[in-house]
Design a protein around this motif. Structure first.
Motif, PDB file in Angstrom:
ATOM      1  N   ALA A   1      41.605  54.142  48.035  1.00 54.44           N
ATOM      2  CA  ALA A   1      41.333  55.309  47.428  1.00 54.44           C
ATOM      3  C   ALA A   1      39.832  55.453  47.435  1.00 54.44           C
ATOM      4  O   ALA A   1      39.223  56.291  46.926  1.00 54.44           O
ATOM      5  CB  ALA A   1      41.533  55.330  46.083  1.00 54.44           C
ATOM      6  N   ASN A   2      39.142  54.489  48.311  1.00 60.23           N
ATOM      7  CA  ASN A   2      37.803  54.680  48.315  1.00 60.23           C
ATOM      8  C   ASN A   2      36.955  54.362  47.324  1.00 60.23           C
ATOM      9  O   ASN A   2      35.615  54.818  46.849  1.00 60.23           O
ATOM     10  CB  ASN A   2      37.021  55.890  49.159  1.00 60.23           C
ATOM     11  CG  ASN A   2      37.789  55.989  50.549  1.00 60.23           C
ATOM     12  OD1 ASN A   2      37.639  54.933  51.233  1.00 60.23           O
ATOM     13  ND2 ASN A   2      38.128  57.104  50.996  1.00 60.23           N
ATOM     14  N   GLN A   3      37.605  53.699  45.968  1.00 62.01           N
ATOM     15  CA  GLN A   3      37.019  53.587  44.767  1.00 62.01           C
ATOM     16  C   GLN A   3      35.926  52.200  44.690  1.00 62.01           C
ATOM     17  O   GLN A   3      35.037  51.837  44.188  1.00 62.01           O
ATOM     18  CB  GLN A   3      37.965  53.319  43.822  1.00 62.01           C
ATOM     19  CG  GLN A   3      38.690  54.623  43.558  1.00 62.01           C
ATOM     20  CD  GLN A   3      40.178  54.307  42.521  1.00 62.01           C
ATOM     21  OE1 GLN A   3      40.587  53.228  42.611  1.00 62.01           O
ATOM     22  NE2 GLN A   3      40.480  55.465  41.895  1.00 62.01           N
ATOM     23  N   LEU A   4      36.231  51.358  45.958  1.00 60.04           N
ATOM     24  CA  LEU A   4      35.239  50.422  46.222  1.00 60.04           C
ATOM     25  C   LEU A   4      35.472  50.104  47.440  1.00 60.04           C
ATOM     26  O   LEU A   4      36.180  50.627  48.211  1.00 60.04           O
ATOM     27  CB  LEU A   4      35.555  49.073  45.340  1.00 60.04           C
ATOM     28  CG  LEU A   4      37.149  48.466  45.247  1.00 60.04           C
ATOM     29  CD1 LEU A   4      37.546  47.692  46.452  1.00 60.04           C
ATOM     30  CD2 LEU A   4      37.345  47.308  43.814  1.00 60.04           C
ATOM     31  N   LYS A   5      34.355  49.229  48.000  1.00 61.99           N
ATOM     32  CA  LYS A   5      34.566  48.884  49.407  1.00 61.99           C
ATOM     33  C   LYS A   5      34.956  47.477  49.935  1.00 61.99           C
ATOM     34  O   LYS A   5      34.131  46.627  49.336  1.00 61.99           O
ATOM     35  CB  LYS A   5      33.140  49.521  50.151  1.00 61.99           C
ATOM     36  CG  LYS A   5      32.882  49.259  51.809  1.00 61.99           C
ATOM     37  CD  LYS A   5      31.608  49.849  52.324  1.00 61.99           C
ATOM     38  CE  LYS A   5      31.668  49.598  53.844  1.00 61.99           C
ATOM     39  NZ  LYS A   5      32.603  50.250  54.229  1.00 61.99           N
TER      40      LYS A   5
ATOM     41  N   SER B   1      37.329  45.669  37.225  1.00 60.67           N
ATOM     42  CA  SER B   1      37.303  46.673  36.594  1.00 60.67           C
ATOM     43  C   SER B   1      35.705  47.085  36.327  1.00 60.67           C
ATOM     44  O   SER B   1      35.079  47.845  36.383  1.00 60.67           O
ATOM     45  CB  SER B   1      37.706  46.759  35.070  1.00 60.67           C
ATOM     46  OG  SER B   1      39.269  47.055  35.184  1.00 60.67           O
TER      47      SER B   1
ATOM     48  N   SER C   1      42.581  50.406  45.405  1.00 60.41           N
ATOM     49  CA  SER C   1      41.359  50.818  44.959  1.00 60.41           C
ATOM     50  C   SER C   1      40.363  51.008  46.460  1.00 60.41           C
ATOM     51  O   SER C   1      39.418  51.800  46.625  1.00 60.41           O
ATOM     52  CB  SER C   1      40.393  49.937  44.130  1.00 60.41           C
ATOM     53  OG  SER C   1      41.064  50.013  42.951  1.00 60.41           O
TER      54      SER C   1
ATOM     55  N   LEU D   1      34.533  48.429  39.406  1.00 59.86           N
ATOM     56  CA  LEU D   1      34.873  49.914  39.773  1.00 59.86           C
ATOM     57  C   LEU D   1      33.763  50.774  38.794  1.00 59.86           C
ATOM     58  O   LEU D   1      33.898  51.994  39.012  1.00 59.86           O
ATOM     59  CB  LEU D   1      36.268  50.119  39.273  1.00 59.86           C
ATOM     60  CG  LEU D   1      37.294  49.623  40.244  1.00 59.86           C
ATOM     61  CD1 LEU D   1      38.924  49.633  39.608  1.00 59.86           C
ATOM     62  CD2 LEU D   1      37.197  50.616  41.451  1.00 59.86           C
TER      63      LEU D   1
ATOM     64  N   ASN E   1      30.760  49.966  38.035  1.00 57.60           N
ATOM     65  CA  ASN E   1      29.521  50.011  38.699  1.00 57.60           C
ATOM     66  C   ASN E   1      28.538  49.017  37.883  1.00 57.60           C
ATOM     67  O   ASN E   1      27.373  49.370  37.725  1.00 57.60           O
ATOM     68  CB  ASN E   1      28.789  50.959  39.028  1.00 57.60           C
ATOM     69  CG  ASN E   1      29.540  51.941  40.191  1.00 57.60           C
ATOM     70  OD1 ASN E   1      29.632  51.615  41.096  1.00 57.60           O
ATOM     71  ND2 ASN E   1      29.854  53.289  39.924  1.00 57.60           N
TER      72      ASN E   1
ATOM     73  N   SER F   1      30.945  47.330  44.764  1.00 55.50           N
ATOM     74  CA  SER F   1      30.959  48.802  44.107  1.00 55.50           C
ATOM     75  C   SER F   1      30.166  49.833  44.845  1.00 55.50           C
ATOM     76  O   SER F   1      29.504  49.623  45.860  1.00 55.50           O
ATOM     77  CB  SER F   1      30.422  48.525  42.723  1.00 55.50           C
ATOM     78  OG  SER F   1      28.984  48.582  42.891  1.00 55.50           O
ATOM     79  N   ASN F   2      30.939  51.004  44.714  1.00 55.03           N
ATOM     80  CA  ASN F   2      30.373  52.155  45.358  1.00 55.03           C
ATOM     81  C   ASN F   2      28.816  52.537  45.039  1.00 55.03           C
ATOM     82  O   ASN F   2      28.102  53.041  45.551  1.00 55.03           O
ATOM     83  CB  ASN F   2      31.314  53.413  45.236  1.00 55.03           C
ATOM     84  CG  ASN F   2      32.735  53.247  45.815  1.00 55.03           C
ATOM     85  OD1 ASN F   2      32.697  52.633  46.690  1.00 55.03           O
ATOM     86  ND2 ASN F   2      33.442  53.986  45.491  1.00 55.03           N
TER      87      ASN F   2
END
Length: 323
Positions: free
Chosen positions: A214-218, A191, A211, A194, A196, A132-133
């Motif tokens: 889109a840099n929503q997770l790594k 989810s 995702s 995403l 967190n 997660s970011n």
């Protein structure tokens, strides 16, 4: 008067004739492709792509029926008990077909090698570890270090899934204490990452690719011997100096044992032909899927038997327990 009983050859000929007649009229009703995963997972995506093409090419309805739960065992057992008439098929994958019987020998209500007949491989994809970011994790090595200093959890598509077994194998070899949080499907696990509320997930690439882009997770690692062409900047575990565990999920279409050979061969040819078309190849690329290896039903059966044996040995050697 001496009664004459049919010889075994005559019986075999009769059975063959009945099977051929049944196949000649197939499909005469909508065909159900059971997916033992929740909607949105890779197997579900593959099944819907195939169903759409088969419906067009065979001029009959092909319906996808999701029956998730128990790591794919519920839907798989359902098809194992289905009538072998070609009207109920199974889109299976590594988890429920090759791993679950080894992890749950007492609770698996089907035998993958005796209850099914292989039709064709439909796709493959490597497993990816993503974070997660909000986790503050920058790399796989960083994830391992952080997990040893604070409580962290990872999500999977459920107990006994390929995602679960892959992470447990890594934990055992690298010795990092991530806690497993099983979900009913990988979409729920993603989810949570995403949102967190979960730091780590392991999944096949297709459900994660949008995702990731889109840099929503790594994505921090690809669990394969080579990098993925879809995320070429993400290293493999081997490159990072960690155990070179390969966790590539196969997806394939199978039918209940006893399904007429003619139906199986018709489906095999239909699937191979659809994968050869530029339009379907583009669909594969749009979903970040690796095209299947072309095999006859007999060759695919041998491949499946090899996967069952391989993962049985992996489970035994790693002494992974999910009870």
């Amino acid at each position: 008067m001496k009664l004459k009983f049919p010889t075994s050859l005559a019986i075999a000929s009769l059975v063959f004739s009945l099977g051929a007649a049944q196949a000649a009229n197939w499909p005469s009703a909508p065909v159900t492709i059971v997916v033992p995963f929740a909607p949105g997972q890779t197997g579900d995506i593959v099944a819907r792509m195939i169903a759409k093409e088969l419906q067009t090419n065979l001029n009959q309805g092909f319906v996808v029926d999701n029956k998730p739960g128990a790591g794919g065992r519920i839907g798989t057992a359902f098809v194992a008990r289905a009538k072998p008439d070609g009207n109920t098929l199974l889109l299976t994958s590594t988890g429920p077909f090759a791993i679950a019987p080894a992890l749950y020998p007492k609770d698996t209500k089907y035998n993958p090698l005796t209850d099914f007949v292989g039709i064709a491989e439909t796709a493959s994809t490597p497993q990816v570890i993503a974070v997660s970011n909000g986790s503050g994790i920058a790399s796989f090595s960083d994830m391992v270090k952080k997990s040893k200093t604070k409580d962290m959890s990872y999500g999977s598509a459920g107990n006994g899934s390929l995602q679960h077994l892959t992470m447990e194998l890594l934990k055992k070899e690298i010795n990092f204490p991530l806690v497993h949080v099983p979900f009913k499907g990988s979409s729920e696990s993603k989810s949570a990452v995403l949102g967190n509320t979960l730091e780590v997930t392991s999944d096949s690439l297709p459900p994660l690719i949008t995702s990731i882009k889109a840099n929503q997770l790594k994505a921090v690692a690809v669990i394969d011997g080579r990098r993925s062409a879809y995320i070429p900047d993400v290293p493999t575990l081997g490159e990072l100096g960690f155990p070179k565990l390969s966790a590539v999920a196969f997806f394939g279409l199978v039918a209940p044992k006893g399904t007429p050979k003619e139906i199986v061969e018709t489906l095999n040819k239909q699937i191979i032909n659809m994968y050869r078309t530029p339009a379907f190849q583009e669909q594969m690329r749009s979903q970040a899927l690796t095209p299947p290896v072309e095999r006859t039903p007999v060759e695919f059966d041998k491949y499946l038997a090899g996967e069952v044996e391989r993962w049985k040995n992996v489970v035994m050697d790693a002494k992974v327990s999910v009870e």
